[in-house]
Design an enzyme around this catalytic site. Structure first.
Site, PDB file in Angstrom:
ATOM      1  N   ASP A  26       0.876  -1.160   0.000  1.00  0.00           N
ATOM      2  CA  ASP A  26       0.000   0.000   0.000  1.00  0.00           C
ATOM      3  C   ASP A  26       0.924   1.223   0.000  1.00  0.00           C
ATOM      4  OD1 ASP A  26      -2.376   1.550   0.266  1.00  0.00           O
ATOM      5  OD2 ASP A  26      -1.957   1.744   2.402  1.00  0.00           O
ATOM      6  N   LEU A  27       0.390   2.378  -0.319  1.00  0.00           N
ATOM      7  CA  LEU A  27       1.224   3.581  -0.409  1.00  0.00           C
ATOM      8  C   LEU A  27       1.094   4.472   0.825  1.00  0.00           C
ATOM      9  CD1 LEU A  27       3.089   5.435  -2.072  1.00  0.00           C
ATOM     10  CD2 LEU A  27       1.030   6.393  -3.134  1.00  0.00           C
ATOM     11  N   ASP A  28      -0.092   5.032   0.998  1.00  0.00           N
ATOM     12  CA  ASP A  28      -0.307   5.977   2.093  1.00  0.00           C
ATOM     13  C   ASP A  28      -0.207   5.280   3.444  1.00  0.00           C
ATOM     14  OD1 ASP A  28      -0.816   7.702   0.054  1.00  0.00           O
ATOM     15  OD2 ASP A  28      -2.977   7.761   0.318  1.00  0.00           O
ATOM     16  N   THR A  34       0.704  10.508   3.384  1.00  0.00           N
ATOM     17  CA  THR A  34      -0.034  11.587   2.726  1.00  0.00           C
ATOM     18  C   THR A  34      -1.366  11.849   3.417  1.00  0.00           C
ATOM     19  OG1 THR A  34      -0.997  10.018   1.157  1.00  0.00           O
ATOM     20  CG2 THR A  34       1.017  11.140   0.479  1.00  0.00           C
ATOM     21  N   LYS A  62      -8.991   5.610   5.699  1.00  0.00           N
ATOM     22  CA  LYS A  62      -7.794   4.906   5.229  1.00  0.00           C
ATOM     23  C   LYS A  62      -8.175   3.737   4.320  1.00  0.00           C
ATOM     24  CE  LYS A  62      -4.304   5.794   8.799  1.00  0.00           C
ATOM     25  NZ  LYS A  62      -3.442   5.156   9.825  1.00  0.00           N
ATOM     26  N   GLY A  63      -7.592   3.703   3.136  1.00  0.00           N
ATOM     27  CA  GLY A  63      -7.845   2.610   2.209  1.00  0.00           C
ATOM     28  C   GLY A  63      -9.177   2.684   1.493  1.00  0.00           C
ATOM     29  N   ARG A  66     -12.045   7.524  -3.158  1.00  0.00           N
ATOM     30  CA  ARG A  66     -12.419   8.941  -3.079  1.00  0.00           C
ATOM     31  C   ARG A  66     -13.942   9.110  -3.016  1.00  0.00           C
ATOM     32  NH1 ARG A  66     -10.388  11.863  -8.069  1.00  0.00           N
ATOM     33  NH2 ARG A  66      -8.461  10.926  -7.329  1.00  0.00           N
ATOM     34  N   SER A 131      -2.439   0.279  -4.456  1.00  0.00           N
ATOM     35  CA  SER A 131      -2.995   1.436  -3.756  1.00  0.00           C
ATOM     36  C   SER A 131      -4.315   1.877  -4.356  1.00  0.00           C
ATOM     37  CB  SER A 131      -2.001   2.598  -3.816  1.00  0.00           C
ATOM     38  OG  SER A 131      -2.585   3.784  -3.338  1.00  0.00           O
ATOM     39  N   ALA A 132      -5.225   2.345  -3.492  1.00  0.00           N
ATOM     40  CA  ALA A 132      -6.496   2.888  -3.959  1.00  0.00           C
ATOM     41  C   ALA A 132      -6.314   4.275  -4.563  1.00  0.00           C
ATOM     42  CB  ALA A 132      -7.486   2.958  -2.795  1.00  0.00           C
ATOM     43  N   SER A 133      -5.167   4.887  -4.302  1.00  0.00           N
ATOM     44  CA  SER A 133      -4.929   6.245  -4.772  1.00  0.00           C
ATOM     45  C   SER A 133      -4.808   6.314  -6.290  1.00  0.00           C
ATOM     46  CB  SER A 133      -3.646   6.796  -4.144  1.00  0.00           C
ATOM     47  OG  SER A 133      -3.303   8.045  -4.726  1.00  0.00           O
ATOM     48  N   ASN A 135      -3.513   8.921  -7.555  1.00  0.00           N
ATOM     49  CA  ASN A 135      -2.384   9.838  -7.710  1.00  0.00           C
ATOM     50  C   ASN A 135      -1.064   9.202  -7.304  1.00  0.00           C
ATOM     51  OD1 ASN A 135      -4.037  12.253  -8.390  1.00  0.00           O
ATOM     52  ND2 ASN A 135      -4.810  11.959  -6.321  1.00  0.00           N
ATOM     53  N   LYS A 162     -10.783  -1.629  -1.522  1.00  0.00           N
ATOM     54  CA  LYS A 162     -10.523  -2.490  -0.382  1.00  0.00           C
ATOM     55  C   LYS A 162     -11.680  -2.325   0.612  1.00  0.00           C
ATOM     56  CE  LYS A 162      -5.630  -1.302  -0.969  1.00  0.00           C
ATOM     57  NZ  LYS A 162      -4.488  -0.564  -0.404  1.00  0.00           N
ATOM     58  N   GLU A 186       0.333  -3.281   4.729  1.00  0.00           N
ATOM     59  CA  GLU A 186      -0.837  -2.415   4.840  1.00  0.00           C
ATOM     60  C   GLU A 186      -0.928  -1.737   6.195  1.00  0.00           C
ATOM     61  OE1 GLU A 186      -3.483  -0.987   3.854  1.00  0.00           O
ATOM     62  OE2 GLU A 186      -3.845  -1.673   1.806  1.00  0.00           O
ATOM     63  N   ASP A 187      -1.468  -0.520   6.202  1.00  0.00           N
ATOM     64  CA  ASP A 187      -1.683   0.176   7.467  1.00  0.00           C
ATOM     65  C   ASP A 187      -3.158   0.299   7.817  1.00  0.00           C
ATOM     66  OD1 ASP A 187      -2.313   2.126   5.462  1.00  0.00           O
ATOM     67  OD2 ASP A 187      -2.032   3.700   6.963  1.00  0.00           O
TER      68      ASP A 187
END
Length: 232
Positions: A26-28, A34, A62-63, A66, A131-133, A135, A162, A186-187
């Site tokens: 995962d990213l964030d 972010t 989180k996760g 948008r 990632s769900a992002s 960006n 997710k 994952e966080d």
């Protein structure tokens, strides 16, 4: 496939001496943080509609995609919008968010991230982002992390959020490995659930009391080594 901007990372053709062959991140909150930018953009949007948005509420996003995040925020503010208005609001929030993340630097990478990515790459593991992002590409480029990843799967490539495992299953497929050969970092509770539903191991980044379904939980990538993957 991502272009490798650091050829020295490709000089190793080792195979991991473990059942785990691939790492999906995962990213964030795992590689970079972010969340503060999401929070600032969502708070600004909520304020324009006449209500506030707290950091505690931000944790619940989180996760989450948008669109789903916007629906939660509107519900918290008891505000109703048409689908067209929701699209405009989501676009506005994202424009504010993108403006902030385009100013990110490698200094914003979380502690231990670069060292850990280098170590597992050297040990022969394949790496993908999940990632769900939408960006994630911008963030990876701004923080100089893009070259570590063999594949990048983000919100532009999947339709289900997710805890649906789509983003991780897509990453495993692109890397060429079965789910049980992959471990997810994952966080978020939803992200850990996605990993487990997809048949993968999960390493939680955060609190054990929160990420109860993860196989291992640590406070950050700076607490992990290649031996930890071999022990899974």
């Amino acid at each position: 496939m991502q272009e490798n901007k650091h050829p020295e990372l490709s000089t190793f053709n080792l195979q991991p001496s473990t059942s785990i062959k691939a790492c999906l991140f995962d990213l964030d909150g795992v590689l970079v943080d972010t969340a503060v930018y999401h929070y600032q953009a969502w708070k600004r949007l909520a304020n324009t509609m006449g209500f506030d948005f707290t950091e505690e509420q931000n944790e619940q996003l989180k996760g989450v995609s948008r669109v789903e995040s916007l629906n939660k925020i509107l519900a918290w503010g008891n505000v109703e919008k048409t689908d067209a208005e929701k699209e405009e609001l989501a676009t506005l929030k994202n424009s504010w968010y993108v403006d902030m993340i385009t100013k990110m630097t490698p200094a914003e990478v979380l502690p231990g991230t670069v060292d850990f990515l280098q170590a597992i790459h050297k040990a022969g593991y394949k790496l993908a982002l999940g990632s769900a992002s939408k960006n994630s590409g911008i963030i990876l480029e701004r923080t100089n992390l893009a070259h570590f990843f063999d594949e990048i799967v983000d919100g532009n490539m999947v339709t289900k959020s997710k805890p649906d495992p789509e983003v991780f299953l897509k990453g495993a497929e692109l890397l060429g490995f079965k789910p049980d050969e992959c471990v997810v970092f994952e966080d978020a509770v939803a992200g850990v659930e996605a990993a487990k539903r997809g048949g993968m191991k999960a390493i939680g980044i955060g609190e054990k009391s929160v990420l109860t379904e993860a196989d291992v939980v640590v406070s950050g990538l700076d607490k992990l080594t290649v031996k930890d993957l071999e022990a899974l």
